[in-house]
Design a protein around this motif. Structure first.
Motif, PDB file in Angstrom:
ATOM      1  N   LEU A  24       0.842  -1.197   0.000  1.00 32.33           N
ATOM      2  CA  LEU A  24       0.000   0.000   0.000  1.00 32.33           C
ATOM      3  C   LEU A  24       0.879   1.248   0.000  1.00 32.33           C
ATOM      4  O   LEU A  24       1.985   1.248   0.539  1.00 32.33           O
ATOM      5  N   ASN A  43      -5.762   4.694  -2.116  1.00 33.30           N
ATOM      6  CA  ASN A  43      -5.112   3.431  -2.477  1.00 33.30           C
ATOM      7  C   ASN A  43      -6.015   2.600  -3.375  1.00 33.30           C
ATOM      8  O   ASN A  43      -5.551   2.014  -4.362  1.00 33.30           O
ATOM      9  N   ARG A  84      -8.139  -3.277  -3.515  1.00 28.25           N
ATOM     10  CA  ARG A  84      -7.455  -2.678  -4.660  1.00 28.25           C
ATOM     11  C   ARG A  84      -7.509  -3.608  -5.873  1.00 28.25           C
ATOM     12  O   ARG A  84      -7.611  -3.160  -7.015  1.00 28.25           O
TER      13      ARG A  84
END
Length: 359
Positions: free
Chosen positions: A87, A96, A147
């Protein structure tokens, strides 16, 4: 989502080291397939070849209907989740999650929608404004999953994503990943060295050793019918008991152990078929149980007692043969005592003593 097919895929490094020997298998559309094996077995190399991070030396790799051997990673429609989260420390959770989509030029409205949906799926709505340093390891791993999730890829690739978490967090994150897979019906390839993760997450498991595929099957089929001694010993904790010797019959059926000892055996058709042959005889710890007063069996020396709550592991010695039994937590014996034990004949595993393959 898409299927992934490997046809005789090999990886040979410049120094001649073969990391993967001709792997051939297919991961079905929507399947969660686990690649498992000890360190150096080639599982991460296989995953990196699917991702395009390692060049394929030989063979064909297809994602969906397309051969992707020469396709760049960014064009393979895959998303990876790594062991170390990766991250951006100066970005919030929302930033992120959105970063990869911004790089690909998605519209702001699309990005906001996907970030919101991923946050809801993973329970991150209240953390969108937090920085990674303000979060626990489990929360950060959820962000790493998110993500990948916002990308809506054809294939998710997860490389030992839970290795940095403690036991309690690993359990909760396993549950989270399994729930996510059911919800998304996504194609996932999951790499781990942890057999518990493999057994609890995988719809099917590829067991690897020294770059070679040993067996591909469902978790319970692997446990109940291992194809060879490596799979038998790798899956299961404690490991399967294995005794080497020649099957013989005197007054009863027995295994004449390599050290000269005699291990009494139950009479089964499988053992009758290998009379006179040298074999490796396997039986799980739960299939070695106290024989009871005057029952048929053999006497062992208790060398150690390991109570773990709902069960007890007994470390036993039968001559020079070390054995482990998994028993109920009743009246526990003490180290130094003798017990009479018996093997459950319905759950024996017979292997060729030389090649290790299942008979």
């Amino acid at each position: 989502m898409a299927s992934v097919r490997l046809d005789n895929v090999r990886k040979v490094y410049g120094n001649g080291q073969v990391a993967v020997h001709g792997a051939s298998f297919e991961i079905a559309n929507g399947e969660l397939m686990v690649l498992v094996g000890p360190s150096g077995c080639g599982k991460s190399t296989l995953l990196r070849m699917i991702a395009g991070l390692e060049e394929i030396s030989d063979g064909t790799l297809s994602i969906g209907d397309h051969v992707v051997n020469d396709t760049a990673p960014k064009d393979r429609d895959i998303a990876m989740v790594f062991q170390n989260y990766a991250l951006y420390p100066h970005m919030t959770v929302a930033e992120n999650l959105a970063f990869g989509l911004k790089l690909r030029g998605h519209a702001k409205a699309v990005i906001e929608t996907r970030v919101r949906e991923a946050a809801q799926t993973l329970g991150l709505e209240a953390m969108l404004d937090k920085l990674p340093r303000e979060m626990s390891g489990g929360q950060r791993q959820r962000v790493a999953l998110g993500r990948a999730l916002v990308r809506d890829p054809a294939v998710f690739l997860l490389d030992e994503p839970l290795s940095n978490l403690d036991a309690k967090l690993r359990h909760s994150m396993r549950t989270e990943i399994a729930r996510l897979h059911r919800q998304l019906r996504a194609t996932m390839v999951y790499v781990t060295h942890d057999q518990v993760e493999a057994m609890t997450l995988g719809q099917r498991i590829v067991v690897l050793n020294e770059g070679q595929v040993q067996q591909i099957d469902t978790p319970m089929n692997l446990y109940q019918r291992p194809a060879n001694l490596f799979v038998a010993g790798f899956l299961g904790s404690p490991a399967m008991n294995v005794a080497y010797g020649r099957v013989a019959r005197a007054d009863a059926l027995m295994l004449v152990l390599d050290d000269g000892g005699l291990l009494p055996l139950p009479v089964t058709p499988a053992l009758e078929r290998v009379l006179g042959e040298r074999i490796a005889l396997g039986f799980r710890p739960e299939h070695l149980q106290p024989a009871g007063e005057g029952g048929a069996g053999f006497d062992v020396l208790v060398e150690g007692v390991e109570p773990v709550g709902n069960e007890v592991f007994l470390n036993l010695a039968y001559g020079t043969q070390a054995l482990v039994a998994r028993v109920a937590p009743n009246a526990m014996p003490r180290a130094g005592e003798q017990l009479r034990m018996a093997i459950d004949g319905a759950h024996l595993h017979l292997f060729d003593a030389e090649s290790g393959r299942r008979l």
